[in-house]
Structure formats: C-alpha cells, structure tokens
Design a protein around this motif. Structure first.
Motif, PDB file in Angstrom:
ATOM      1  N   TYR B  36     -28.553 -34.332 -10.208  1.00 51.05           N
ATOM      2  CA  TYR B  36     -29.903 -34.733  -9.820  1.00 51.05           C
ATOM      3  C   TYR B  36     -29.877 -35.724  -8.660  1.00 51.05           C
ATOM      4  N   TYR B  37     -29.001 -36.741  -8.762  1.00 42.85           N
ATOM      5  CA  TYR B  37     -28.880 -37.726  -7.688  1.00 42.85           C
ATOM      6  C   TYR B  37     -28.335 -37.085  -6.409  1.00 42.85           C
ATOM      7  N   LYS B  40     -31.011 -35.266  -4.643  1.00 41.13           N
ATOM      8  CA  LYS B  40     -31.964 -36.197  -4.035  1.00 41.13           C
ATOM      9  C   LYS B  40     -31.390 -36.797  -2.753  1.00 41.13           C
ATOM     10  N   THR B  63     -35.593 -44.217  -7.603  1.00 39.48           N
ATOM     11  CA  THR B  63     -35.620 -43.520  -8.888  1.00 39.48           C
ATOM     12  C   THR B  63     -36.844 -44.051  -9.629  1.00 39.48           C
ATOM     13  N   GLU B  66     -40.795 -40.747 -13.251  1.00 45.61           N
ATOM     14  CA  GLU B  66     -40.906 -39.290 -13.120  1.00 45.61           C
ATOM     15  C   GLU B  66     -39.512 -38.649 -13.082  1.00 45.61           C
ATOM     16  N   ASP B  67     -38.555 -39.331 -12.449  1.00 48.00           N
ATOM     17  CA  ASP B  67     -37.182 -38.806 -12.418  1.00 48.00           C
ATOM     18  C   ASP B  67     -36.570 -38.832 -13.822  1.00 48.00           C
ATOM     19  N   THR B  71     -35.406 -35.479 -16.050  1.00 48.04           N
ATOM     20  CA  THR B  71     -34.007 -35.295 -16.444  1.00 48.04           C
ATOM     21  C   THR B  71     -33.784 -35.614 -17.926  1.00 48.04           C
ATOM     22  N   LEU B  76     -29.423 -37.818 -16.296  1.00 45.08           N
ATOM     23  CA  LEU B  76     -28.932 -38.820 -15.342  1.00 45.08           C
ATOM     24  C   LEU B  76     -27.610 -39.442 -15.798  1.00 45.08           C
TER      25      LEU B  76
END
Ligand SMILES: [Zn+2]
Lengths: 138, 432
Positions: B36-37, B40, B63, B66-67, B71, B76
């Motif tokens: 995910y990171y 982004k 972050t 919503e993130d 996830t 995360l």
C-alpha cells in the motif's frame, strides 16, 4: 360517535401552550375540549377538539408545529354514579385497550368523555350496545 | 528526575541526525514491505532514495484514517504476522475501527516511552500506581500498565467501572499515583470526599490523558486531592499513552522525538508550515516495526516549541490542543463522530431525522444528549408510542457508539439554523 381530535407535540417549555392557543384565537377557532399528557420529563402532547379541525390543523402546521389529526370516540353518559365504569367495563371485556381518555364539555346532567383505544371500530360497536351512552355532539 | 537523560536531553543537532537516519530506514522498510505504501509513493513519483533526511519529509504522502480503513485490518503491517504480538483499536469515523498492530519491540519501546512520561511526572519504582484506564482494545490500560511495570513501580490494574473498589484499594494499598482520564479522576476525588476518605489517601501524583482537559481542571484536582497532575498524550494508531507528557514546568508536552517525528501542517492545504503556527499535528513513527505510520494526520490542532525546556529536556513540546480539524468528539474517553450517530439514526426507519448532539460535563462526568426532531412519519398521538421511539434511538446509539445517551424528542425546525445549515454538535464543555 367519532370525532376529530388534534394532537400537538410540544417540548416541555414555558409559554408553548399559550402560543398554540394564540394561533387558534387569531384564526377564530374555538377550543371545545383539551387535555395534556406528558412523559414526566421532556415532552408533552396537547390534545383537543376544536370548532374547525381542518382550519386549525393548517394554521398550526403553517407555524411549524408537529400536529396530527386522530379520530376519537366522543360519547356522553348520564351524570350519575357508575356510568363511567359501565362503559370502561364494556370496552375492557371486549379485549380493547384504552390508550387515553379525557373529559369533554357537555350539557347539564351529562358527562362527556373522549376515548382513544387500540381498536376504535370495535370499541364503537361495543359502546353502541351500552344503555344510555350517546354520541357527544358538542 | 529524567528516565533516559542521554535521549531526552540530546542537542537539537543530535535529535535531527537520529531522526534523519531513522526516517530513511523506515521509508525503506515500508516501501519494500508494505504494498500500500509502495503504491502511494510510486503514485507520488517517489523512490526510497529520494528521502535523504527530515528535510525531505514533506515530499512523502500523508497517511489518514481513510488509508487505515482501506487496509483494515493488517494491510499496513510491515512484518509477517508471526512477528506481531498485539492489536489495539479505537472507533473510526465510520464502520471500521482504527487498528494498530505491535511487535514485541514496539511494545518495549512503548513501555520505555511511557516510563519516560511517568518519570517526568515524578513517578518512581517506589510508587504504588493505580491504572484506572480501561484494559482491552483501548490503549490506555495496557499502555500505562507496561510503562509503570517497566519503570518498576507497583501496579494495581484497576481498569474502569468500579469506583468504590478503586477508592477502597487506594486507601488499603496506600496508592501514591494514578493514571486515568481527567474527568474520571475528578469523579474519584469527589467520591473520596463524599466518603470522607480524603485524609486517608497517600496519593501525590496523577497522570491524566485520553481526553482534552484544561488548566482549570488541573487546579481543581490538585486542590481537592493535594496532588500534582500531569497531561499525557497518546493515540491508538501511533501508540497509547506515552507519546508525550508535560513536565513540572507545564509549558507543553514533551514528545519523544527519537521515536515520533512531529510536524505541523495547514489542515486545509496540507502544506507543512512553521511549527510555531497553529495547525494540524502530523506524526511519523520512526522506530515502529509492526505498523509504521508515515506522516499520519492526527487531526489534533496545536503548535510545536523546539526550544530547550527549563526542566533540562530538549525534546520538542506540543502545546495543549486547540481543537480538532475534524468533527471527532471525545466523550468519557470514547471517540465519537457525528457520522456514527447519523448512521445509528438511519437504522430507525431508513432516513435520518434532524438531530443535535449536546455534550456537557456534569459532576465531572461527560454527558451526551441526542436531540431528535419528531417528524410526521414517527409522530404518534400516544405518549407510549413516542417513548418507544426514544427507546429505539437509545439502543441504536448504544450499539453504534457504546455510550448511554439521553434521547430528547424535540419539535420540528428547532434544530435548523437561520442560515439553513444544520449544526450537529453543541459542546458545552469548553475544553479547548
Ligand atoms: Zn520540560
């Protein structure tokens, strides 16, 4: 025997009752009977029968009030001991629950009451068979 | 007293060089271990090599809640699940809770941070401390517990809910310190007073957090209990109590900059601003393994003072919060969003009536009253019918936010403002 009643939702605050009566007066509406019920803390229901229900409904709605028209049974019984008991017994024996009732204006020697039950039609049938009970025409 | 003088009193240069080195490492870690990171960062045109130190911090994407939501629950996590040892969670804006996962080392660092905070409040291994925060998903109980144990104090894990037992044990065990929410401490103080136990307690220090409070409340508890009271800050997503605390100078809360990198942004534009100007606090975790957070938006509004403190510490101080950049409320230590109340009201019959949340503090306890406008569709001409309606609303709210709220039915149009906009919250507590 069925009559139209107005129910107005009111927050429990000072002067609200007067506001309602003021609006009715401005519209030339006569209050025939009235009763107040509350939940003991924060709100109340102001129930009444008036000379012109539709007009009163529109006038109160226009002022932003939460108002509703309900049909109640309006009857008179002779003004003597046991009259009221007779009709209440008839209703309860027919397994009908009374939600509320209150006294109304009436002629001499007569007691008039407004009754709301959970089965109005059946209650009407029952009451028609009880002696000396007549529709309240006031 | 200072728990870890080597760290807490470093020069600004030392602090910044540690921060830079750790930032580079954590960015590398999340880039390689958290898809995910990585996505982004790629979307922002960034590679780990672009971040050479804290001066590059503002290049990184934020972050947000919503993130976390996207996830949930473990998206995360930067280590395999076998490395994780603990989950904590608190309520989020909508359905999914905010969750954080910890490795063993994360728990140890958290305990070190909490121990620094407690030492700052004057708590030592000779103290008997009652932990009056809830134990469970909420970070308060376990966070304060591990910190106090790490410090070597004698911990009484009271949790919440039984004030009578708490005051009795406070007397019996001669507790000298307590960690709980400020409003709860005031409630405890009044209970002690009413039971005429005030002169039987040995309490001398309180570490209060999990909800905003004022200097006025500090004065109240200090006068009533003859103690010193300190403010401790933490948040589920980063770690619970232990992120920052105020020292005896009471000029802001020292934040452990070797583990948490703070910055201030303009909440409207997202631009990093001079940290002496009030804005939203953004935190990057520098050492977390389980769930590192890069530029996490806390939504808390404050300023940061980086000048050395009279207490000897050099770690920056965040000032008492001046508000929130979102509409979250903290009621009896529980995070509550108006959107949760709205969703609960929606379950009554499919559409949301006008409503207003009135929050107040009476006898040192937060109260929540939810006013709901009576509409034609649920107006009954029977008192019982209306009471059933408020009962339904009450249980829907209890399910949604976990708090007992008072429900008040109000007349229509009472809640709409003259500009046509409906306000949903009135907070009479004046906490900021
Ligand atoms: Zn200091």
């Amino acid at each position: 025997m069925l009559t139209k009643q107005l129910t107005i939702f009111m927050e429990d605050r000072e002067g609200r009752l007067c506001e309602v009566l003021e609006i009715l007066k401005e519209n030339d509406i006569n209050v025939l009977s009235a009763s107040i019920a509350d939940n003991g803390s924060d709100f109340g229901l102001f129930r009444m029968t008036v000379s012109d229900t539709e007009k009163a409904y529109e006038a109160l709605k226009a002022k932003g009030m939460m108002v509703k028209i309900t049909e109640i049974i309006a009857v008179t019984v002779p003004h003597r001991t046991g009259s009221l008991e007779t009709i209440l017994k008839a209703i309860s024996e027919a397994d009908i629950n009374i939600q509320y009732m209150y006294g109304m204006a009436s002629e001499d020697h007569q007691a008039a009451i407004a009754i709301k039950t959970d089965n109005q039609e059946k209650a009407l049938e029952v009451l028609k068979k009880v002696e000396h009970v007549t529709a309240n025409t006031n | 007293m200072i728990w870890n003088e080597a760290k807490e009193c470093m020069s600004r240069d030392e602090i910044e060089s540690i921060q830079s080195a750790r930032l580079v490492k954590v960015v590398n870690r999340v880039y390689h271990n958290v898809e995910y990171y990585r996505k982004k960062m790629q979307a922002a045109g960034l590679e780990p090599g672009d971040i050479k130190g804290i001066e590059d911090l503002s290049k990184l994407p934020f972050t947000t809640y919503e993130d976390l939501n996207a996830t949930y629950p473990f998206g995360l996590a930067a280590v395999p699940k076998s490395e994780l040892v603990r989950v904590h969670a608190s309520s989020g804006t909508t359905g999914k809770p905010k969750i954080a996962v910890y490795t063993r080392r994360d728990i140890d660092i958290w305990a070190e941070c909490a121990a620094r905070c407690m030492t700052m409040a004057g708590i030592t291994r000779d103290d008997v401390i009652q932990v009056g925060y809830g134990y469970g998903l909420f970070t308060g109980g376990l966070g304060a517990h591990y910190g106090a144990e790490y410090l070597g104090a004698l911990v009484i894990p009271m949790s919440t809910g039984n004030t009578e037992k708490l005051v009795n044990m406070m007397v019996d065990c001669q507790a000298t310190a307590i960690a709980c929410t400020p409003s709860y401490l005031l409630h405890v103080a009044e209970t002690l007073r009413d039971k005429k136990l005030l002169d039987k307690v040995k309490l001398r220090v309180a570490l209060c957090g999990a909800e905003p409070w004022t200097d006025n409340m500090r004065q109240q508890m200090e006068d009533l209990l003859h103690i010193k009271a300190f403010d401790i800050y933490g948040l589920t997503e980063i770690c619970g109590p232990g992120v920052a605390t105020d020292c005896e100078c009471h000029k802001g809360l020292h934040i452990w900059e070797d583990h948490f990198l703070p910055e201030i942004i303009d909440p409207a534009t997202g631009e990093q601003i001079d940290s002496s100007i009030c804005g939203e606090l953004v935190i990057t975790t520098l050492t977390k393994e389980g769930m590192p957070l890069i530029r996490y938006r806390t939504k808390d509004l404050t300023t940061i003072d980086k000048t050395p403190c009279e207490c000897g510490r050099t770690m920056a101080r965040i000032q008492r919060f001046k508000g929130r950049s979102d509409d979250m409320l903290i009621i009896r230590g529980v995070n509550v969003f108006p959107s949760q109340v709205e969703a609960a009201l929606l379950t009554i019959d499919g559409t949301t009536p006008h409503y207003m949340m009135v929050v107040d503090r009476k006898n040192n306890e937060d109260t929540l009253e939810v006013q709901v406008e009576v509409e034609d569709r649920f107006f009954s001409d029977d008192v019982r019918g209306l009471e059933e309606l408020s009962g339904k609303v009450r249980s829907a709210l209890k399910r949604a936010i976990g708090l007992n709220a008072k429900v008040k039915l109000v007349e229509p149009n009472g809640l709409v403002h003259s500009d046509g906009k409906t306000k949903h919250v009135t907070d009479n507590r004046k906490l900021y």
